[in-house]
Design a protein around this motif. Structure first.
Motif, short mmCIF file in Angstrom:
data_model
loop_
_atom_site.label_atom_id
_atom_site.label_comp_id
_atom_site.label_asym_id
_atom_site.label_seq_id
_atom_site.Cartn_x
_atom_site.Cartn_y
_atom_site.Cartn_z
N TRP A 113 0.92 -1.22 -0.06
CA TRP A 113 0.11 0.06 -0.04
C TRP A 113 0.96 1.31 0.16
N LEU A 114 0.92 2.08 -1.36
CA LEU A 114 1.92 3.08 -1.28
C LEU A 114 0.91 4.36 -0.93
N MET A 115 1.09 4.65 0.53
CA MET A 115 0.30 5.49 0.98
C MET A 115 0.70 6.95 0.69
N ARG A 116 -0.32 8.03 0.12
CA ARG A 116 -0.01 9.29 -0.46
C ARG A 116 -0.12 10.20 0.75
N ASN A 117 0.51 9.90 1.77
CA ASN A 117 0.59 10.92 3.03
C ASN A 117 1.79 10.52 3.93
N ASP A 118 2.15 11.14 4.81
CA ASP A 118 2.97 10.65 5.67
C ASP A 118 2.69 11.42 7.08
#
Length: 524
Positions: free
Chosen positions: A253-258
Motif C-alpha cells: 500500500w503506497l500511501m499518499r501521505n506521511d
C-alpha cells in the motif's frame, strides 16, 4: 572516437535498462488521482519498465496515446462529464448555503448518488473486460509482473484477481473510505476519522463525534458500493468471496501521505508512506511570469488555485475575492477561468493555468490560497509556504483542519466569505510570522529523510516484481472475525474456565465443611 564510445555506452545502458525492466499493468482512477499515478508511471518508464494502462473511452485526463505507456481502451458511454460537473455544482451550492445538519445530510446523499453511478460504471467496465476473450487472452499472454491501481474505485482490484497477479496500491482512499481503516488498527479513541475534522487529542464529546462520523461514513460508503461490487464479485468469483477481502490482499500500500500531515497512528509492514512524492524543486518561471513576480518588490506574491473542479466560482464570491486582493500591496496570481471580476485590481493576474509547484518554490511567494486538495497541501509543505484555506468539498475541510492544528494555515468558510473577512485572513497569514515558521518547520521534517519518497515508491514496486509479491508483509487480521480479532472468544472461554474453577472450589469447600460438620455431630 570518444564521442562514439560515449554513444555506444549510452545505447548499451538503455538496452540493459530495458532488459531489467518489468511489465506493469495500470488500472488508474481519473481526475486528480491520475495526476499522482502519472508521476509514478513516468518514473517507472524512465527506469526501463514497460507500462500498459487500462482506460475508459470517456476518460477525462487519461490519454489514449502517450510516450510513457501503451493503452487498452474500453468503450464506455459518455457518463463522466455530466456526472462530475453536476456533482461539483451541487456540492458547491450546498457549501455556500453554510454548514448545517440538513445541508451536510443533503451533501452526503448527493455524494452517495453520484459516486454510486461511478462505481456502477466501473463495474460495467470490468465486466466488459472480463467478457472480451481476446482482450483477456492478450492481458494473460503479456505476462505482467504486477497490477498497479488506485483502490478509490475497484476495477484494478478485480482485474488483478482475475489475472492472478501481485497488486500494488497507489492509495489514500479505498471504496470504503480512508485507506488505513481498511488495513491497520484504527482506534477511534485517538485516530481521528477523516471528515470529523478532529485531532488525535480528543475530549469525551469529540470521541463521541468521531465514532458517529465513522459510523455514518461507513454506512454511506457501503450504500454506494456494496450492491455493485458484490454483484460483480458473485458473478465472476463466486458467492463465497467477499469483495473487500480482495482489496485487503494487496501486497504493498503506497500511501499518499506521511506523518508530517497525518497524526501518529498504528500502521502495517506493507504500508509504505510516500507523502510529497510528486513534489520537486522549483524550475525557472516563464519570462513574462517571472517579470510579474519580480515586480512585486519587497511585498511578494500571493498565488491562488482551487484545483481542476473549481477553476470557476459564482460571481458573488469572485467579486469579493478580487476586491480583497485589490486592497493588498502584494501581487496576486490567480488561476481562474470565469468572467473577469469587475472589482479586479491592477495587482492581480488571472491565468488559465499556472506552474503551481514552481511558483510555490519561488522566494517571493508568501501565501498559497488553496482549496485543500492533498496534492496542493503536499506541495505547500515541500516548499514551506503557509496556506489560507478555502475548503469546498470531499476531504478538503479535513485536510485543512490538520494544517490548522499544526499552526500552518487559516481557514475561511466560503458561506461567510466577504472582502473584509478575506482581507483580514490574508493579512493574518501574511504578517503573523508563526504561520510561515511552522510551515517551514514541517518542510524541514519532510525533507529530513534518508530516501526521496519517489525513490521509495519505485523500490517497493520493483521489490514486488523481483519477488513475485510480498505475502510475508500481509497481515492476516482481516481474515479473522471481529470476535476472534479482539480475542472475545478467548476471554469468554477463560472467564468460563475461571468461573467453573471457582464453582468447583466452592463445591469442594462446601463438601469439606459438610463432612467436618457430620464428624463433629457423631463425636458428640
Amino acid at each position: 572516437m570518444l564521442s562514439n564510445v560515449l554513444l555506444a555506452l549510452s545505447v548499451l545502458s538503455v538496452c540493459l535498462s530495458g532488459a531489467r525492466g518489468g511489465k506493469v499493468l495500470v488500472f488508474p482512477v481519473d481526475g486528480s488521482h491520475w495526476l499522482n499515478m502519472r508521476v509514478i508511471i513516468e518514473e517507472l518508464h524512465s527506469r526501463g519498465h514497460s507500462i500498459t494502462v487500462v482506460r475508459a473511452s470517456n476518460s477525462w485526463h487519461i490519454k489514449k496515446d502517450s510516450p510513457y505507456y501503451t493503452s487498452h481502451t474500453i468503450e464506455m458511454g459518455p457518463y463522466q462529464d455530466y456526472v462530475v460537473d453536476e456533482l461539483a455544482s451541487t456540492l458547491l451550492q450546498l457549501r455556500m448555503e453554510g454548514r448545517s445538519f440538513f445541508n451536510d445530510m443533503t451533501l452526503g446523499n448527493s455524494v452517495v448518488e453520484r459516486f454510486s453511478e461511478m462505481h456502477r460504471d466501473i463495474c460495467t467496465m470490468v465486466a466488459t473486460i472480463f467478457e472480451d476473450e481476446n482482450l483477456m487472452r492478450s492481458l494473460r499472454d503479456a505476462k505482467y509482473d504486477l497490477v498497479l491501481t488506485d483502490p478509490a474505485f475497484g476495477g484494478g482490484v478485480f482485474l488483478a484477481r482475475r489475472l492472478q497477479l501481485p497488486m500494488v496500491f497507489n492509495v489514500r482512499w479505498t471504496v470504503h473510505g480512508e485507506a488505513h481503516f481498511a488495513i491497520a488498527p484504527s482506534p477511534l479513541s485517538y485516530v481521528p476519522f477523516p471528515g470529523a475534522e478532529l485531532t488525535d487529542k480528543m475530549t469525551f464529546s469529540k470521541r463521541v463525534s468521531n465514532i458517529i462520523a465513522f459510523t455514518i461514513s461507513q454506512s454511506m460508503h457501503k450504500k454506494m458500493t456494496d450492491a455493485h461490487y458484490t454483484a460483480l464479485c458473485k458473478r465472476f468469483f463466486g458467492p463465497d468471496v467477499d469483495y473487500f477481502s480482495l482489496f485487503q490482499d494487496a501486497d504493498i500500500w503506497l500511501m499518499r501521505n506521511d506523518f508530517t500531515f497525518e497524526f501518529p497512528r498504528p500502521t502495517m509492514p506493507n504500508v509504505v508512506y510516500m507523502g510529497g512524492f510528486q513534489c520537486k524543486p522549483a524550475r525557472p518561471l516563464p519570462v513574462d511570469l517571472e517579470e510579474f513576480v519580480q515586480s512585486s518588490g519587497e511585498h511578494g506574491v500571493i498565488i491562488m488555485s482551487l484545483g481542476t473542479l473549481f477553476a470557476e466560482l459564482p460571481s458573488v464570491i469572485t467579486e469579493e475575492i478580487a476586491a480583497a486582493f485589490a486592497q493588498l500591496p502584494q501581487k496576486v496570481i490567480w488561476r481562474y477561468t470565469g468572467a473577469k471580476p469587475s472589482t479586479l485590481g491592477n495587482n492581480t493576474l488571472l491565468v488559465d493555468w499556472m506552474p503551481q509547484n514552481d511558483l510555490l518554490g519561488h522566494a517571493k511567494t508568501k501565501v498559497f490560497v488553496a482549496h485543500g486538495g492533498t496534492n496542493g497541501i503536499q506541495e505547500a509543505i515541500y516548499h514551506g509556504v503557509p496556506i489560507l484555506g478555502l475548503p469546498l468539498v470531499f476531504d478538503q475541510p479535513d485536510n485543512l483542519s490538520r494544517m490548522v492544528a499544526r499552526g500552518t494555515s487559516k481557514v475561511v468558510d466560503i458561506a461567510t466569505l466577504d472582502r473584509a473577512v478575506f482581507v483580514e485572513s490574508l493579512k493574518e497569514v501574511l504578517y503573523e510570522p508563526s504561520y510561515r515558521e511552522n510551515m517551514q518547520r514541517l518542510s524541514r521534517i519532510h525533507h529530513d529523510q534518508p530516501m526521496k519518497p519517489l525513490d521509495r515508491v519505485i523500490f517497493w514496486i520493483e521489490f514486488v516484481m523481483r519477488n513475485g509479491g510480498a505475502p510475508h508483509l500481509r497481515t492476516q487480521s482481516f481474515r479473522m472475525s471481529w470476535i476472534a480479532y479482539h480475542s472475545i472468544d478467548v476471554i469468554l472461554t477463560l472467564l468460563m474456565a475461571l468461573l467453573l474453577l471457582l464453582l468447583i472450589m466452592f463445591l469442594a469447600i462446601k463438601k469439606c465443611c459438610s463432612l467436618l460438620f457430620r464428624k463433629k455431630v457423631k463425636s458428640e
